[in-house]
Design a protein around this motif. Structure first.
Motif, PDB file in Angstrom:
ATOM      1  N   ILE A   1      37.975  32.985  44.051  1.00  0.00           N
ATOM      2  CA  ILE A   1      37.039  33.771  43.250  1.00  0.00           C
ATOM      3  C   ILE A   1      36.150  32.820  42.462  1.00  0.00           C
ATOM      4  O   ILE A   1      36.647  31.883  41.809  1.00  0.00           O
ATOM      5  N   ARG A   2      34.852  33.070  42.481  1.00  0.00           N
ATOM      6  CA  ARG A   2      33.916  32.329  41.646  1.00  0.00           C
ATOM      7  C   ARG A   2      33.839  32.967  40.258  1.00  0.00           C
ATOM      8  O   ARG A   2      33.929  34.181  40.117  1.00  0.00           O
ATOM      9  N   ARG A   3      33.695  32.134  39.251  1.00  0.00           N
ATOM     10  CA  ARG A   3      33.683  32.641  37.877  1.00  0.00           C
ATOM     11  C   ARG A   3      32.559  33.628  37.597  1.00  0.00           C
ATOM     12  O   ARG A   3      32.775  34.613  36.875  1.00  0.00           O
ATOM     13  N   PRO A   4      31.329  33.447  38.141  1.00  0.00           N
ATOM     14  CA  PRO A   4      30.281  34.437  37.850  1.00  0.00           C
ATOM     15  C   PRO A   4      30.610  35.851  38.326  1.00  0.00           C
ATOM     16  O   PRO A   4      30.037  36.812  37.826  1.00  0.00           O
ATOM     17  N   GLN A   5      31.536  35.987  39.291  1.00  0.00           N
ATOM     18  CA  GLN A   5      31.866  37.315  39.803  1.00  0.00           C
ATOM     19  C   GLN A   5      32.955  38.012  38.983  1.00  0.00           C
ATOM     20  O   GLN A   5      33.251  39.176  39.213  1.00  0.00           O
ATOM     21  N   ILE A   6      33.571  37.327  38.036  1.00  0.00           N
ATOM     22  CA  ILE A   6      34.616  37.918  37.206  1.00  0.00           C
ATOM     23  C   ILE A   6      33.965  38.577  35.997  1.00  0.00           C
ATOM     24  O   ILE A   6      33.176  37.943  35.281  1.00  0.00           O
ATOM     25  N   ILE A   7      34.286  39.846  35.756  1.00  0.00           N
ATOM     26  CA  ILE A   7      33.706  40.544  34.617  1.00  0.00           C
ATOM     27  C   ILE A   7      34.666  40.626  33.444  1.00  0.00           C
ATOM     28  O   ILE A   7      34.232  40.823  32.311  1.00  0.00           O
ATOM     29  N   ALA A   8      35.967  40.486  33.676  1.00  0.00           N
ATOM     30  CA  ALA A   8      36.931  40.546  32.573  1.00  0.00           C
ATOM     31  C   ALA A   8      38.251  39.938  33.014  1.00  0.00           C
ATOM     32  O   ALA A   8      38.593  39.942  34.204  1.00  0.00           O
ATOM     33  N   ILE A   9      38.980  39.403  32.043  1.00  0.00           N
ATOM     34  CA  ILE A   9      40.324  38.889  32.261  1.00  0.00           C
ATOM     35  C   ILE A   9      41.225  39.484  31.189  1.00  0.00           C
ATOM     36  O   ILE A   9      40.911  39.404  29.986  1.00  0.00           O
ATOM     37  N   GLU A  10      42.315  40.092  31.609  1.00  0.00           N
ATOM     38  CA  GLU A  10      43.274  40.687  30.686  1.00  0.00           C
ATOM     39  C   GLU A  10      44.569  39.890  30.708  1.00  0.00           C
ATOM     40  O   GLU A  10      45.101  39.580  31.772  1.00  0.00           O
ATOM     41  N   VAL A  11      45.068  39.560  29.508  1.00  0.00           N
ATOM     42  CA  VAL A  11      46.327  38.841  29.350  1.00  0.00           C
ATOM     43  C   VAL A  11      47.306  39.772  28.646  1.00  0.00           C
ATOM     44  O   VAL A  11      46.979  40.376  27.619  1.00  0.00           O
ATOM     45  N   SER A  12      48.514  39.929  29.199  1.00  0.00           N
ATOM     46  CA  SER A  12      49.492  40.859  28.628  1.00  0.00           C
ATOM     47  C   SER A  12      50.884  40.272  28.727  1.00  0.00           C
ATOM     48  O   SER A  12      51.139  39.331  29.484  1.00  0.00           O
ATOM     49  N   GLY A  13      51.782  40.849  27.944  1.00  0.00           N
ATOM     50  CA  GLY A  13      53.174  40.420  27.961  1.00  0.00           C
ATOM     51  C   GLY A  13      53.973  41.180  26.925  1.00  0.00           C
ATOM     52  O   GLY A  13      53.491  41.441  25.816  1.00  0.00           O
ATOM     53  N   THR A  14      55.193  41.562  27.268  1.00  0.00           N
ATOM     54  CA  THR A  14      56.070  42.244  26.317  1.00  0.00           C
ATOM     55  C   THR A  14      56.603  41.228  25.300  1.00  0.00           C
ATOM     56  O   THR A  14      56.432  40.012  25.442  1.00  0.00           O
ATOM     57  N   ARG A  15      57.279  41.759  24.254  1.00  0.00           N
ATOM     58  CA  ARG A  15      57.839  40.863  23.243  1.00  0.00           C
ATOM     59  C   ARG A  15      58.858  39.921  23.850  1.00  0.00           C
ATOM     60  O   ARG A  15      58.901  38.730  23.531  1.00  0.00           O
TER      61      ARG A  15
END
Length: 546
Positions: A484-498
């Motif tokens: 994936i090229r960076r210009p094509q990424i519109i969002a990045i989500e980071v998640s994790g439980t406690r």
């Protein structure tokens, strides 16, 4: 204004053929119900024949009116489509908004020797941008018109758009219009008219272009040469029949078989009497539980063989060409498709290594292209050696490169890859033991399979950041690597439980313009995920600085 063109005259037959195709199941159903206990002498053949003749005549009349009222005009900066029998519809499609003109040959067009043109524009288009019946030569002329117009519009493109196009290529810069260089001293219109005049003289046709300098109407008589010169048009790859068979055998695409069987069952449900279904269910109830395993194995084998046949029909004649600076992918035996795209419209590339293919070092490569159609995944190669993938991407999409995985999930993240697989195995085992009794105990073998599956998914997952490219690798059953090229990424989500955060684990989801090619990765080290986050934030910093 140039002279309006019409579709091929065989388009008149389309309403009749489509109606016959739609009425065949209904006619079969009515015939079965009518002939149940009756003889042929009871059929009112006179009235039936008269009704069929009248219906066919009306459909032919309607087809003629549709053909007569359907026209398209190639103007200097747009294509104007006019159609409609009772209600007139006019559609103007500007050349600057056209991505590509894809050619298709559905079964009807293929039988008649015609081609269907689908005009790709931003957004979801229905049937407005479709020319359903033109000749192959007319399709070439339309595609040449598009390339000439996009070349003419290129100098007027804003500098910001030119900068974005170069950013997409990033070292392997390609024109955003996918056109070959212009010939100096002539305009696109002059070259088109001169081109068609030379073709007419060579073939003995003295009519050539219209007297007003416009394009000739489309009677299917214009036979232009290839849209680009031989040095500008080259075949990148052709898949021989033996390699296609190998790809079909090693790709158990059961979805094709299930779709085909589902259509057959839906058709048979309207024709077969209810007594047949009742006898089938009664016979199924008398089958011993131990025989179900053999039946299941036989069903899987038959479905696999059916998928092999459908796969070969779908991808027969698979060819990838370079036309100017565009890529053409064509395939199909019964319904032939030809898809064109410009390399800078490629959002990502996916390399999929199946369970069997990975043992022998083979994979399939798909590219995800921004189009207005629902089918956005173009098969770039159904069966290629993994060692040859870097060269293939360098030739087709130079902005994407093959990168090795440098970050993998840590050992203490194995439980995140095992939990759902073990839960699935437990649910299946409980159901089998409850229904089949002691024979269902064989389902306990799913537990070691689930453990092996989870450990393989943990071992093979990972990511890499190199320059402006993000590489993500994951495994469900097949191993999938996405570039994936960076210009094509519109969002990045980071998640994790406690619990996950206490162990330093985070999950990542990459969202792109097309939601169906989003990618996710679970159980990664927190430092690796935050490095991806910082890398993506740098994109926003570059935009604000520019």
């Amino acid at each position: 204004m140039n002279e309006a063109s019409r579709l091929h005259r065989l388009y008149i037959l389309f309403p009749l053929v489509n109606s016959v195709k739609s009425l065949v199941p209904l006619a079969a159903f009515v015939s079965i119900k009518f002939f149940n206990g009756k003889s042929l002498n009871d059929v009112p053949w006179y009235w039936l024949s008269a009704g069929i003749v009248i219906l066919a005549a009306l459909l032919l009349l309607y087809g003629y009116l549709r053909w007569k009222r359907f026209s398209y005009t190639l103007e200097e900066d747009k294509i104007l489509i006019q159609r409609g029998v009772l209600f007139r519809e006019e559609l103007s499609i500007y050349a600057g908004r056209i991505h590509t003109m894809n050619t298709e040959q559905p079964l009807l067009q293929r039988l008649l020797g015609l081609t269907q043109i689908r005009i790709e524009t931003p957004g979801k288009s229905e049937d407005g941008g479709v020319l359903p019946a033109v000749t192959d030569h007319e399709a070439e002329r339309l595609q040449l018109w598009l390339r000439d117009r996009t070349r003419a519009l290129q100098p007027d493109r804003p500098a910001a758009q030119t900068h974005d196009a170069a950013a997409y290529a990033d070292g392997g810069i390609v024109n955003a219009d996918g056109a070959e260089p212009m010939i100096e001293g002539t305009s696109p219109h002059e070259r088109m008219v001169s081109w068609e005049r030379d073709t007419a003289e060579a073939s003995g046709n003295t009519q050539g272009a219209g007297s007003d300098g416009g394009y000739p109407n489309d009677r299917g008589n214009v036979a232009p040469p290839a849209s680009v010169s031989p040095e500008e048009r080259s075949i990148l790859l052709q898949l021989p029949s033996r390699r296609l068979l190998t790809a079909a055998l090693s790709s158990p695409n059961l979805s094709l078989a299930l779709a085909f069987v589902g259509g057959i069952l839906s058709f048979a449900d309207d024709l077969l009497p209810d007594q047949i279904y009742q006898s089938l269910f009664q016979s199924a109830g008398r089958i011993l539980p131990g025989h179900w395993a053999g039946i299941a194995i036989l069903a899987v084998v038959l479905a696999w063989l059916l998928s092999v046949l459908l796969y070969m029909i779908k991808y027969a004649g698979f060819t990838v060409e370079r036309i100017g600076k565009q890529i053409s992918v064509s395939y199909g035996l019964l319904e032939k498709k030809r898809l064109l795209f410009s390399p800078e419209r490629v959002l990502a590339a996916t390399v999929k290594e199946g369970i069997f293919r990975r043992w022998f070092g083979y994979a399939e490569v798909k590219v995800h292209v921004l189009t207005s159609e629902s089918e956005k995944h173009f098969m770039l190669h159904p069966l290629i050696k993994t060692a040859d993938i870097p060269e293939l991407l360098a030739r087709v999409t130079p902005q994407l490169g093959v990168q090795a995985i440098t970050a993998s999930p840590p050992p203490h993240a194995k439980w995140m890859y095992l939990r759902w697989k073990l839960a699935f195995a437990a649910a299946v085992s409980i159901g089998c033991i409850w229904y089949f009794g002691w024979i269902g105990m064989l389902s306990l073998l799913l537990f070691p399979l689930a453990i092996g599956w989870g450990l393989a998914a943990h071992r093979d997952s990972g990511l890499n950041i190199t320059g402006k490219q993000l590489t993500i690798r994951s495994r469900f059953l097949a191993l999938s690597t996405k570039y994936i090229r960076r210009p094509q990424i519109i969002a990045i989500e980071v998640s994790g439980t406690r619990r996950q955060r206490r162990r330093g684990l985070l999950s990542l989801q990459v969202k792109m313009i097309l939601s169906d090619i989003n990618e996710s990765l679970v159980g990664m080290d927190e430092r690796e995920i935050m490095a991806v986050w910082a890398w993506f934030q740098n994109k926003k910093g570059e935009r604000s600085a520019s």
